[in-house]
Design a protein around this motif. Structure first.
Motif, PDB file in Angstrom:
ATOM      1  N   ASN A 103       0.832  -1.198   0.000  1.00 21.27           N
ATOM      2  CA  ASN A 103       0.000   0.000   0.000  1.00 21.27           C
ATOM      3  C   ASN A 103       0.875   1.260   0.000  1.00 21.27           C
ATOM      4  O   ASN A 103       0.562   2.238  -0.675  1.00 21.27           O
ATOM      5  CB  ASN A 103      -0.925  -0.022   1.218  1.00 21.27           C
ATOM      6  N   GLU A 139       3.911   1.596  -1.277  1.00 22.36           N
ATOM      7  CA  GLU A 139       4.476   1.769  -2.618  1.00 22.36           C
ATOM      8  C   GLU A 139       3.435   2.291  -3.593  1.00 22.36           C
ATOM      9  O   GLU A 139       3.743   3.120  -4.458  1.00 22.36           O
ATOM     10  CB  GLU A 139       5.053   0.450  -3.128  1.00 22.36           C
ATOM     11  N   LYS A 140       2.185   1.820  -3.452  1.00 27.15           N
ATOM     12  CA  LYS A 140       1.110   2.313  -4.309  1.00 27.15           C
ATOM     13  C   LYS A 140       0.902   3.802  -4.117  1.00 27.15           C
ATOM     14  O   LYS A 140       0.743   4.552  -5.086  1.00 27.15           O
ATOM     15  CB  LYS A 140      -0.207   1.593  -3.993  1.00 27.15           C
ATOM     16  N   ARG A 141       0.884   4.235  -2.865  1.00 27.73           N
ATOM     17  CA  ARG A 141       0.677   5.658  -2.587  1.00 27.73           C
ATOM     18  C   ARG A 141       1.803   6.507  -3.156  1.00 27.73           C
ATOM     19  O   ARG A 141       1.560   7.595  -3.679  1.00 27.73           O
ATOM     20  CB  ARG A 141       0.556   5.896  -1.086  1.00 27.73           C
ATOM     21  N   GLU A 148       3.698   5.739  -5.774  1.00 28.91           N
ATOM     22  CA  GLU A 148       3.547   5.744  -7.232  1.00 28.91           C
ATOM     23  C   GLU A 148       2.398   6.656  -7.675  1.00 28.91           C
ATOM     24  O   GLU A 148       2.519   7.372  -8.663  1.00 28.91           O
ATOM     25  CB  GLU A 148       3.318   4.324  -7.754  1.00 28.91           C
ATOM     26  N   GLU A 149       1.282   6.639  -6.927  1.00 31.22           N
ATOM     27  CA  GLU A 149       0.150   7.507  -7.263  1.00 31.22           C
ATOM     28  C   GLU A 149       0.527   8.985  -7.123  1.00 31.22           C
ATOM     29  O   GLU A 149       0.138   9.817  -7.945  1.00 31.22           O
ATOM     30  CB  GLU A 149      -1.043   7.198  -6.371  1.00 31.22           C
ATOM     31  N   LEU A 150       1.285   9.299  -6.081  1.00 32.21           N
ATOM     32  CA  LEU A 150       1.712  10.683  -5.869  1.00 32.21           C
ATOM     33  C   LEU A 150       2.647  11.136  -6.992  1.00 32.21           C
ATOM     34  O   LEU A 150       2.523  12.254  -7.506  1.00 32.21           O
ATOM     35  CB  LEU A 150       2.411  10.809  -4.511  1.00 32.21           C
ATOM     36  N   ALA A 199       2.669   9.904 -10.034  1.00 30.59           N
ATOM     37  CA  ALA A 199       1.864  10.005 -11.251  1.00 30.59           C
ATOM     38  C   ALA A 199       1.078  11.319 -11.272  1.00 30.59           C
ATOM     39  O   ALA A 199       0.926  11.952 -12.322  1.00 30.59           O
ATOM     40  CB  ALA A 199       0.915   8.819 -11.352  1.00 30.59           C
ATOM     41  N   LYS A 200       0.588  11.730 -10.115  1.00 30.96           N
ATOM     42  CA  LYS A 200      -0.202  12.957 -10.027  1.00 30.96           C
ATOM     43  C   LYS A 200       0.678  14.198 -10.137  1.00 30.96           C
ATOM     44  O   LYS A 200       0.261  15.214 -10.695  1.00 30.96           O
ATOM     45  CB  LYS A 200      -0.970  12.960  -8.708  1.00 30.96           C
ATOM     46  N   HIS A 201       1.898  14.110  -9.589  1.00 32.50           N
ATOM     47  CA  HIS A 201       2.838  15.236  -9.596  1.00 32.50           C
ATOM     48  C   HIS A 201       4.170  14.770 -10.178  1.00 32.50           C
ATOM     49  O   HIS A 201       5.084  14.411  -9.437  1.00 32.50           O
ATOM     50  CB  HIS A 201       3.055  15.767  -8.171  1.00 32.50           C
ATOM     51  N   LYS A 252      11.250  10.425  -6.484  1.00 29.80           N
ATOM     52  CA  LYS A 252      10.747   9.317  -5.666  1.00 29.80           C
ATOM     53  C   LYS A 252      11.061   9.556  -4.192  1.00 29.80           C
ATOM     54  O   LYS A 252      10.230   9.271  -3.323  1.00 29.80           O
ATOM     55  CB  LYS A 252      11.344   7.996  -6.140  1.00 29.80           C
ATOM     56  N   VAL A 292       4.730  10.903   1.905  1.00 30.38           N
ATOM     57  CA  VAL A 292       3.850   9.832   2.357  1.00 30.38           C
ATOM     58  C   VAL A 292       4.199   9.425   3.791  1.00 30.38           C
ATOM     59  O   VAL A 292       3.310   9.205   4.623  1.00 30.38           O
ATOM     60  CB  VAL A 292       3.930   8.617   1.401  1.00 30.38           C
TER      61      VAL A 292
END
Length: 50
Positions: free
Chosen positions: A3, A5-7, A9-11, A13-15, A20, A27
């Motif tokens: 979870n 790592e997903k957050r 990656e989503e962050l 992708a959004k910005h 990294k 996060v």
């Protein structure tokens, strides 16, 4: 993928301008704030039950 790592990656992708490492820091800080808030809320409820 966890979870966390997903957050991250989503962050990213959004910005896309975030690195990294910056996303991991954001996060992690958010998780710490949520943990403190959760602990404060649980401690507040247990004071009157002692």
């Amino acid at each position: 993928m966890t979870n966390f790592e997903k957050r991250v990656e989503e962050l990213i992708a959004k910005h896309p301008n975030l690195t990294k490492d910056e996303a991991i820091k954001i996060v992690t800080e958010k998780n710490e704030r949520k943990k403190l808030k959760r602990n404060a809320k649980s401690n507040k409820g247990s004071i009157g039950k002692a």
